[in-house]
Write an enzyme that holds these catalytic residues in place. Sequence first.
Site, mmCIF file in Angstrom:
data_model
loop_
_atom_site.group_PDB
_atom_site.id
_atom_site.type_symbol
_atom_site.label_atom_id
_atom_site.label_comp_id
_atom_site.label_asym_id
_atom_site.label_seq_id
_atom_site.Cartn_x
_atom_site.Cartn_y
_atom_site.Cartn_z
ATOM 1 N N CYS A 297 13.955 10.624 6.602
ATOM 2 C CA CYS A 297 13.502 10.223 8.033
ATOM 3 C C CYS A 297 14.771 10.442 8.748
ATOM 4 O O CYS A 297 14.533 10.950 9.870
ATOM 5 C CB CYS A 297 13.285 8.731 7.641
ATOM 6 S SG CYS A 297 12.157 7.995 6.826
ATOM 7 N N LYS B 252 1.032 -1.240 -0.101
ATOM 8 C CA LYS B 252 0.119 0.024 -0.010
ATOM 9 C C LYS B 252 1.209 1.197 0.163
ATOM 10 O O LYS B 252 1.418 1.695 1.151
ATOM 11 C CB LYS B 252 -0.909 -0.114 1.208
ATOM 12 C CG LYS B 252 -2.314 0.600 1.081
ATOM 13 C CD LYS B 252 -2.253 2.117 0.792
ATOM 14 C CE LYS B 252 -1.847 3.019 2.052
ATOM 15 N NZ LYS B 252 -1.613 4.505 1.620
ATOM 16 N N GLU C 209 9.480 16.023 14.418
ATOM 17 C CA GLU C 209 9.858 15.885 13.119
ATOM 18 C C GLU C 209 8.964 16.765 12.300
ATOM 19 O O GLU C 209 7.908 16.777 12.204
ATOM 20 C CB GLU C 209 9.703 14.558 12.704
ATOM 21 C CG GLU C 209 10.457 14.032 11.305
ATOM 22 C CD GLU C 209 10.266 12.563 11.132
ATOM 23 O OE1 GLU C 209 9.052 12.077 11.173
ATOM 24 O OE2 GLU C 209 11.224 12.158 10.279
ATOM 25 N N SER D 123 4.904 7.863 9.853
ATOM 26 C CA SER D 123 4.947 8.488 11.084
ATOM 27 C C SER D 123 4.877 7.747 12.308
ATOM 28 O O SER D 123 4.418 6.564 12.365
ATOM 29 C CB SER D 123 3.680 9.712 11.098
ATOM 30 O OG SER D 123 2.570 8.771 11.068
ATOM 31 N N GLY E 81 2.522 4.351 13.184
ATOM 32 C CA GLY E 81 3.110 3.077 13.571
ATOM 33 C C GLY E 81 2.585 2.703 15.052
ATOM 34 O O GLY E 81 2.390 1.504 15.256
ATOM 35 N N GLU F 269 9.720 1.678 10.861
ATOM 36 C CA GLU F 269 10.587 2.688 10.869
ATOM 37 C C GLU F 269 9.950 4.179 10.868
ATOM 38 O O GLU F 269 9.205 4.434 9.974
ATOM 39 C CB GLU F 269 11.479 2.559 9.716
ATOM 40 C CG GLU F 269 12.745 3.543 9.579
ATOM 41 C CD GLU F 269 12.863 4.781 9.023
ATOM 42 O OE1 GLU F 269 12.127 5.898 9.871
ATOM 43 O OE2 GLU F 269 12.991 5.015 7.822
HETATM 44 P P1 ADP Z 1 2.819 11.003 6.614
HETATM 45 O O1 ADP Z 1 2.365 11.859 7.686
HETATM 46 O O2 ADP Z 1 4.233 11.622 6.484
HETATM 47 O O3 ADP Z 1 2.295 11.067 5.492
HETATM 48 P P2 ADP Z 1 1.861 8.619 7.456
HETATM 49 O O4 ADP Z 1 2.341 7.718 8.634
HETATM 50 O O5 ADP Z 1 0.621 9.239 7.695
HETATM 51 O O6 ADP Z 1 3.058 9.711 7.145
HETATM 52 O O7 ADP Z 1 1.798 7.786 5.965
HETATM 53 C C1 ADP Z 1 2.604 6.837 5.812
HETATM 54 C C2 ADP Z 1 2.024 5.719 5.290
HETATM 55 O O8 ADP Z 1 1.080 5.120 6.279
HETATM 56 C C3 ADP Z 1 0.926 5.991 3.938
HETATM 57 O O9 ADP Z 1 1.094 4.945 2.925
HETATM 58 C C4 ADP Z 1 -0.142 6.283 4.637
HETATM 59 O O10 ADP Z 1 -1.321 5.886 3.636
HETATM 60 C C5 ADP Z 1 -0.180 5.015 5.606
HETATM 61 N N1 ADP Z 1 -1.246 5.220 6.710
HETATM 62 C C6 ADP Z 1 -1.786 6.296 7.118
HETATM 63 N N2 ADP Z 1 -2.462 6.292 8.217
HETATM 64 C C7 ADP Z 1 -2.863 4.881 8.400
HETATM 65 C C8 ADP Z 1 -3.338 3.939 9.210
HETATM 66 N N3 ADP Z 1 -4.363 4.444 9.627
HETATM 67 N N4 ADP Z 1 -3.459 2.615 8.954
HETATM 68 C C9 ADP Z 1 -2.741 2.087 8.214
HETATM 69 N N5 ADP Z 1 -1.633 2.801 7.313
HETATM 70 C C10 ADP Z 1 -1.905 4.217 7.460
#
Ligand code: ADP
Length: 503
Positions: free
Chosen positions: A307, A196, A405, A250, A254, A272
């Site tokens: 990162c 994804k 960050e 993020s 995580g 990560e």
């Molecule tokens: P950023 O804030 O830098 O976009 P994210 O952690 O939100 O970082 O996004 C990193 C990845 O995690 C993306 O592929 C995003 O679609 C996915 N993501 C965001 N929210 C969720 C969630 N609730 N469950 C699973 N994946 C998610």
Amino acid sequence: MSTLANTNRSLSDWQAMAAGLNIQTGLFIDGHYQSAKRQGSFASVNPATGQTLAMMALGEACDVDAAVANAQVAWRDGRWHKLAPRQRMDVMFNWANLVEQHGDELALLECLDMGKPITDVLNIDLPDVLRTIRFFAECIDKLEGAVTHTAANALHTIVHEPLGVVGAITPWNYPLLMAVWKLAPILAAGNCVVLKPAEQAPLSCTRLAQLFVQAGGPAGVFNVVNGTGQEAGRALALHHDVAKITFTGSTAVGKLLMGYSGQSNMKRVALETGGKSPQIFMPDLYDLDAAVDRAVGGIFDNAGQVCNAGSRLLVHRSLHDQFVDRFVTRTRELYQPGDPLDPATTLGPLASHAHLGNVQRRMDQALADGATQVLPTPAFTGPGAFCAPALFVGAHNRMAIVQEEVFGPVATVQAFDTEQEALMLANDCQFGLAASVWTSDLNTAHRMVSALEAGVTWVNCFGDGDMSQPFGGYKLSGNSRDKHASSLTSYMQIKSSWFNLQR
Ligand code: ADP
């Protein structure tokens, strides 16, 4: 023949190629492109222009279910993991060769989708993508199990087996490279995968999957579902037939992923989750000019969307003013915003306008908290999500700009007087991804590296390394290690088999 590093093309060459690009908009499931089951779509926007590049198929939970089901069929019939190691290696090497042959196309997709300068994609991202695939392809037939010492009437073997179906959730800052850091060891280990990608950069990874199939990879082994994190990412992480989730992104997400694991099948979760990397400049460093140049690159390359970006510059008070002066001068010389398709551009826009807003809010907060901006941010006009590099002095460890960050071209400088103070400032942070020390004294270097709370440390350099380097963090930076050969076994499980040989 390598098509990479084709930097002799001009802006107009790249523009012409971009105009002729055939963007695939579908999800990639079971070896081919498919529309989303509910026919939803979302816009992929070029952050340099604000224009929509394509309407992409919007994968939802039902599409994730379909992708995982296909991957499960591929896993159960063993069409990938039951191949001889050499056959899997051949596919992986063919895949790398195809990625190389289609380097210009992939570079364009990445550049248009995410705003990264084309020269950076060609010189940094794609060579690293190739190195990663080839490194893990090489590992496939190097993996050995063990036979332990037993009595003569028994045989005990210990082997690594793939996990099954792995889910990968990746970010937008290096869309291809961050995906390949996961995909190459996942596939080399014999697993099937559902990826994804980040919704801000959905163009390139489906093409990567198609090239895997063209390279001889069986259908259903490598699937890609574009969609939002909250819908498609969450569905993947909650799925009962996914054995492991591997993630870069993020800290907040995580933490959610760990929760989803507990709510579903206790799948493994490898994270990560970013950083706030300190660079410590000791008074005895060899060459201030060279050190400042790396400091500038360490935070402003990829517009700070890295990162391990070296965003916290801890400078001995005796060097502080000189350091700041040179840092400002070199930044102005080295980082010129421009069209990412122009090979001369060194600073692209941020990956999205929403992210630009986040970065600007953090800079406003820094000013409100009392930090002083010495590298001013000129207002960019035009539709692009451009953000000029910014440097704040007079910051301290209780300010959000030092602790959180930003993921943009924003650095802080803090002066220190003693080694102990520098280490205290460096470690007083929830993150622990990377850190560096600049000193000419070997004892100082050893002492400080050992005291730094970070998974990756550098001495007299920043960001250097190769595939032998495990990449991952301490503390809230996560629990995983990408790159290094141990990443292969992190996508495997150990089976112990005790044979009774009496009869
Ligand atoms: P950023 O804030 O830098 O976009 P994210 O952690 O939100 O970082 O996004 C990193 C990845 O995690 C993306 O592929 C995003 O679609 C996915 N993501 C965001 N929210 C969720 C969630 N609730 N469950 C699973 N994946 C998610």
